[in-house]
Design a protein around this motif. Structure first.
Motif, PDB file in Angstrom:
ATOM      1  N   SER A 414       0.835  -1.203   0.000  1.00  0.00           N
ATOM      2  CA  SER A 414       0.000   0.000   0.000  1.00  0.00           C
ATOM      3  C   SER A 414       0.870   1.254   0.000  1.00  0.00           C
ATOM      4  CB  SER A 414      -0.928   0.000   1.219  1.00  0.00           C
ATOM      5  OG  SER A 414      -0.185  -0.083   2.423  1.00  0.00           O
ATOM      6  N   THR A 417       1.699   1.795  -3.634  1.00  0.00           N
ATOM      7  CA  THR A 417       0.452   2.157  -4.314  1.00  0.00           C
ATOM      8  C   THR A 417       0.075   3.607  -4.034  1.00  0.00           C
ATOM      9  OG1 THR A 417      -0.336  -0.126  -4.205  1.00  0.00           O
ATOM     10  CG2 THR A 417      -1.981   1.587  -4.559  1.00  0.00           C
ATOM     11  N   ALA A 418       0.216   4.039  -2.782  1.00  0.00           N
ATOM     12  CA  ALA A 418      -0.120   5.416  -2.415  1.00  0.00           C
ATOM     13  C   ALA A 418       0.779   6.413  -3.138  1.00  0.00           C
ATOM     14  CB  ALA A 418      -0.008   5.591  -0.904  1.00  0.00           C
ATOM     15  N   GLU A 421      -0.316   6.636  -6.738  1.00  0.00           N
ATOM     16  CA  GLU A 421      -1.560   7.402  -6.862  1.00  0.00           C
ATOM     17  C   GLU A 421      -1.294   8.898  -6.798  1.00  0.00           C
ATOM     18  OE1 GLU A 421      -3.977   5.819  -3.746  1.00  0.00           O
ATOM     19  OE2 GLU A 421      -4.673   4.103  -4.945  1.00  0.00           O
ATOM     20  N   ARG A 422      -0.354   9.313  -5.950  1.00  0.00           N
ATOM     21  CA  ARG A 422      -0.014  10.738  -5.876  1.00  0.00           C
ATOM     22  C   ARG A 422       0.629  11.215  -7.171  1.00  0.00           C
ATOM     23  NH1 ARG A 422       1.340   9.333  -0.436  1.00  0.00           N
ATOM     24  NH2 ARG A 422       3.545   9.081  -0.956  1.00  0.00           N
ATOM     25  N   THR A 424       0.142   9.915 -10.160  1.00  0.00           N
ATOM     26  CA  THR A 424      -0.919   9.928 -11.162  1.00  0.00           C
ATOM     27  C   THR A 424      -1.812  11.151 -11.014  1.00  0.00           C
ATOM     28  OG1 THR A 424      -0.900   7.508 -11.201  1.00  0.00           O
ATOM     29  CG2 THR A 424      -2.819   8.595 -12.145  1.00  0.00           C
ATOM     30  N   GLU A 425      -2.087  11.535  -9.766  1.00  0.00           N
ATOM     31  CA  GLU A 425      -2.961  12.694  -9.532  1.00  0.00           C
ATOM     32  C   GLU A 425      -2.281  13.968 -10.011  1.00  0.00           C
ATOM     33  OE1 GLU A 425      -6.175  14.828  -8.691  1.00  0.00           O
ATOM     34  OE2 GLU A 425      -6.021  12.629  -8.597  1.00  0.00           O
ATOM     35  N   ARG A 428      -2.450  14.048 -13.801  1.00  0.00           N
ATOM     36  CA  ARG A 428      -3.818  14.375 -14.250  1.00  0.00           C
ATOM     37  C   ARG A 428      -4.115  15.868 -14.078  1.00  0.00           C
ATOM     38  NH1 ARG A 428      -6.926   9.195 -11.548  1.00  0.00           N
ATOM     39  NH2 ARG A 428      -6.571   7.722 -13.273  1.00  0.00           N
ATOM     40  N   THR A 434      -2.193   9.310 -18.777  1.00  0.00           N
ATOM     41  CA  THR A 434      -1.838   8.198 -17.893  1.00  0.00           C
ATOM     42  C   THR A 434      -2.263   6.926 -18.564  1.00  0.00           C
ATOM     43  OG1 THR A 434      -3.941   8.374 -16.722  1.00  0.00           O
ATOM     44  CG2 THR A 434      -2.062   9.589 -15.835  1.00  0.00           C
TER      45      THR A 434
END
Length: 434
Positions: A414, A417-418, A421-422, A424-425, A428, A434
């Motif tokens: 995790s 993964t976290a 995700e940051r 990717t954000e 975006r 992406t």
């Protein structure tokens, strides 16, 4: 296997008196010879089993079961056919057997074993079921269920334990913490049980404590990989205690280094630097170039975070020089991750902390070129790091391509993964692909 959180039982009566205990339990006409034999096999007295039931219940339910030796005597005497769930589940954990195998009878009126109470979303339930399945499979695959629980221990037992520890370390390096944290904690409990209930000499005792230090350290990193930082800190303290009892200098240094990493990740790099410096000053570290190289690399990152890039550079150079003296043979399983690729990766982390993103990107790219395929978890970690370094330079398209290449389906972390995700954000928000 102990659950990761506190379960609230759907059926957990608060009765503690023996008169109330007999309510709903039919009187048995015969002595429970199966349970009596299990006590003899595992070496428990009535009082010791009661203590073990309370300890296990606290792990399962978050509170002890208020079990006493009188409860145990009544079970053996056959006064109770089937104990309440607050006792029965711990007994199953302790002996690894079902109720009937322990001599308890099935009652038509008995309710099934409870499940966690409260509303649970289907997605979370599926995830929990999958983690439980994976953890159960790992227990068998890694050989944890073969841990001795009684009798005399010798060198062959220690060799088997070390083999299991090597498989634990390899699983973490390959796939990440994930389900491994619960498996490692269970193994730690089994080793503690062996330490408390088996017979052995002084040499085996020290080896058992060293094994507990290694398992606790692995469990600590697994918990950290899952974002369970308080649990990680507790496990790392357990690792230090076991290492001190083992009187093993390398295990003690490893435990201190992991506690330094804990301090660094907790936002206390100066404290982490002091611990790493103290560890490097130990005489035995000079004769262990791989451990020395790791400590120099971790200290370099701490110094980068405290605003001392020159000292960071000196320790990165020292890590490289020391690594040149490494001999591959005899490397402990927990240090086998430290290859030329990993050394470049640790340099990339330090350069990121120092704000030297171009240098960091170069080191991260070199890491991915050299990294062995078996280190799936580490490959995902350093690919995310590469994307972060590219983002820091404003290279959104390149960062997007890097992030898109990461496959997290084979990694259970995790923490990684976290971070992905940051990344990717941010991409975006900048309109990148992406």
């Amino acid at each position: 296997m102990p659950p990761t959180g506190q379960f609230h039982l759907a059926v957990l009566p608060g009765r503690t008196t023996f008169e109330e205990e007999l309510m709903g339990a039919e009187v048995n006409s015969g002595r429970n010879t199966s349970l009596e034999a299990l006590l003899a096999e595992f070496g428990y007295t009535h009082e010791q089993l009661a203590d073990e039931v309370n300890r296990t219940a606290e792990q399962l339910f978050g509170k002890p079961a208020n079990c006493t030796d009188r409860h145990v005597r009544r079970w053996i005497a056959g006064d109770v056919q089937r104990p309440w769930t607050q006792y029965l589940l711990p007994l199953q954990e302790i002996f690894g057997r079902g109720p009937e195998a322990m001599g308890f009878l099935e009652r038509k009126s008995s309710k099934p074993l409870p499940t966690p109470a409260g509303p649970v979303q289907v997605r979370n339930a599926d995830s929990l079921q999958r983690r439980t399945f994976i953890a159960g499979a790992l227990v068998a695959t890694l050989g944890i269920d073969q841990t001795p629980g009684h009798g005399r221990l010798g060198s062959s037992d220690i060799e088997r334990i070390q083999g299991t520890i090597s498989r634990l370390d390899a699983h973490f390096n390959g796939l990440g913490g994930g389900a491994l944290v619960d498996v490692a904690v269970e193994y730690l409990l089994r080793l503690r049980h062996a330490l408390d209930h088996c017979v052995y000499g002084e040499r085996v005792e020290r080896a058992l404590n060293r094994a507990m230090a290694e398992v606790a350290a692995c469990a600590g990193w697994s918990a950290h990989d899952c974002g369970q930082h308080e649990r990680a800190a507790q496990l790392r303290n357990e690792a230090l205690q076991a290492a001190l009892l083992a009187r093993d200098p390398v295990s003690v240094t490893r435990a201190w280094s992991d506690l330094a990493a804990q301090a660094e990740h907790g936002g206390r790099p100066a404290e982490a630097a002091r611990i790493n410096r103290a560890a490097l000053s130990e005489r035995h570290v000079r004769n262990h170039p791989l451990l020395s190289s790791l400590l120099h690399s971790r200290l370099a990152d701490c110094l980068a975070q405290t605003g001392d890039p020159k000292s960071m550079g000196r320790h990165l150079a020292a890590a490289e020089r020391t690594y040149d003296r490494v001999e591959v043979t005899g490397t402990p399983s927990w240090l086998r991750f430290l290859t030329h690729a990993e050394l470049a990766g640790l340099a990339a982390i330090a350069h990121q902390s120092a704000g030297q993103y171009v240098h960091g990107e170069g080191h991260a790219a070199r890491t991915l070129e050299l990294l062995d395929e078996r280190f799936t978890r580490n490959r995902a970690y350093y690919t995310v790091l590469l994307a972060e370094l590219q983002l820091a330079q404003g290279e959104y398209e390149r960062a997007s391509a890097t992030a898109s290449s990461i496959r997290m389906d084979a990694v259970s972390s995790s923490r990684i993964t976290a971070r992905l995700e940051r990344v990717t954000e941010v991409i975006r928000s900048q309109g990148g692909r992406t």
